[in-house]
Each structure stands twice: as C-alpha cells, then as structure tokens.
Design a protein around this motif. Structure first.
Motif: not given
Length: 267
Positions: A103-107
């Motif tokens: 998804s390319g999401d970063h946390y």
C-alpha cells in the motif's frame, strides 16, 4: 505487488477463508499482548498451518494474502535500546518506521514493555524521510517513552537496522488471537551489510497470557518459544562484537555460519 508466497505455504493459505483488515483489527488488534515466537524450517509450515483447523481465517486485501513489510529501526549511537533488551532491563524500547510495501503506508511505532511480560505497541501515521525521524515522530517517541518511565530527552536517534520480509496473518476465531508467518526475512545494516534467511520462517503468536491453540500445536510438534527479536537477533548476527547471550541459542541453531565467538558478555 510483493513476491508470491513460498511454494510450501501457498496451497494451505489459498484454501483458508478470508477476513478483511477492519474485522481483523476489531476482533484481534491486541496492541497489548504476549508474543511467543518460533523459528522453524519453511518445509514444516504446511503441517503447522494445516493443523490449526478449518475455521482459521487469513487476512486478505485486494485479493492478496501475502504482504511485504519493511522496518527501519532507530536507536541511539550507543544502542541504548538494543542493550536494554540484551541485558534484560525492565524499561526496554524499540523505535521503527514500518512500511507496508503493497500500500505504501508508513507508520512510526514505539514498543515498550508492559506488565507481566506483555508488549505495548503504539503508533502514528508517518510522513517524511524514512532515514531520520521528523519532529512529530520525535515528540511522539519522547512522550510514549516518558509514559513508560524512560527519559529520552538526551537521546539522539539514528537508523541502525533495516528488516524486510513477507507476512501472512491468520485469525484463530476460537480465541480471537492472531498468528503471523514471516518468510524471506532479510536484515541489512546502514552500510549495506546483509543477511538472508530463505529457508526459515518466523511464526509469532499474539494472545493473552494463556497459550493459543497455535501455541499448543507447535508445542506438540516439539517447537518451543525462542528469544528472537528481529531487531536484536539481526543486529547481533551482523555486529558480532555486541553482547548477545540472549540470542545465542537461535543464532547457533538457525545461523550456523554466523560466528558467535566474538560476542561479549551481557553484563
């Protein structure tokens, strides 16, 4: 899109009923949990997963059941976070930027020690340079660590290790507990030195204090929980001068080509 699941894993996972992310989080988020980790040969995964029962469900998103993860870990130049864990200090911590590659999401995630051996993970969405903490992440880290009794005001955090792997996540409906199966694990230092584990899987159960049905199955197959931390074990394997007695059993058993002769005392 990430690489396909290992051949040993794909047929079993493909036969499971799916569950969406929202339902999985609602039923088994377990951000405060007791983690048990096992390392076993990939060839044994079909026996383990097949023995969990027909009601097991697998996380599926956009038709995929096997997802790529990358984590950039941050520590002080003196490796305070690593050493607190290696020396079994009560106030331990880990900081990382986790990227979900599909998804390319970063946390940005902060993990601290909770009561009675539990792990507490707190996180916020992250937007910025993956190789240095932005001001919001730094302030969040200081706040969470202060809540865990750790004064990090004088700490300088730098990237110390990168991990990447592919993960399959299962829900065990009877106990609403989770099982993750990580394959293709790679550890890389900032200077590019790396280590791969293509023939091993890390199976992690996430439940309350009582072992889940997955734990009981693994115990019946002669697998026991081991002290393996993706951060701690990887750093110990790649930097043999560090104190690493806590992780020597897993290094000796599963990484026989990694020299342990130079590991120092955990005192």
């Amino acid at each position: 899109m990430t690489a396909p699941a290992p051949l040993h894993l794909a047929p079993v996972v493909g036969a499971l009923h799916p569950i969406g992310l929202d339902e999985l989080v609602e039923r088994a988020s377990l951000l405060t949990r007791l983690d048990r980790k096992y390392m076993l040969p990939i060839r044994e995964l079909p026996l383990v997963l097949g023995g969990l029962g027909a009601d097991v469900r697998v996380l599926e998103m956009a038709g995929e059941r096997h997802f790529g993860y990358r984590s950039v870990y941050f520590d002080t130049p003196e490796l305070d976070g690593y050493l607190r864990t290696a020396r079994r200090r009560r106030r331990r911590f880990k900081l990382r930027i986790r990227t979900y590659l599909d998804s390319g999401d970063h946390y940005f995630e902060v993990k601290t020690s909770g009561p009675r051996g539990t792990t507490v993970k707190q996180r916020i969405p992250y937007d910025g340079d993956l190789w240095s903490l932005n001001p919001s992440a730094r302030a969040y880290a200081d706040d969470v660590l202060a809540g865990a009794g750790i004064d990090s005001g004088g700490f300088r955090f730098v990237p110390t290790l990168v991990t990447s792997y592919r993960r399959t996540t299962l829900l065990l409906p009877a106990s609403d507990s989770r099982v993750t199966v990580d394959t293709g694990l790679t550890w890389t230092l900032p200077d590019g030195t790396g280590l791969r584990t293509p023939d091993r899987a890390v199976v992690e159960t996430k439940s309350g204090r009582a072992g889940s049905e997955a734990d009981r199955l693994l115990w019946s197959l002669k697998h026991r929980p081991i002290a393996i931390s993706k951060y701690g074990t990887g750093l110990a394997a790649l930097r043999p001068g560090l104190p690493a007695h806590r992780w020597l059993p897993v290094l000796r058993r599963h990484f026989p080509n990694v020299s342990t002769a130079l590991h120092g005392s955990p005192a």
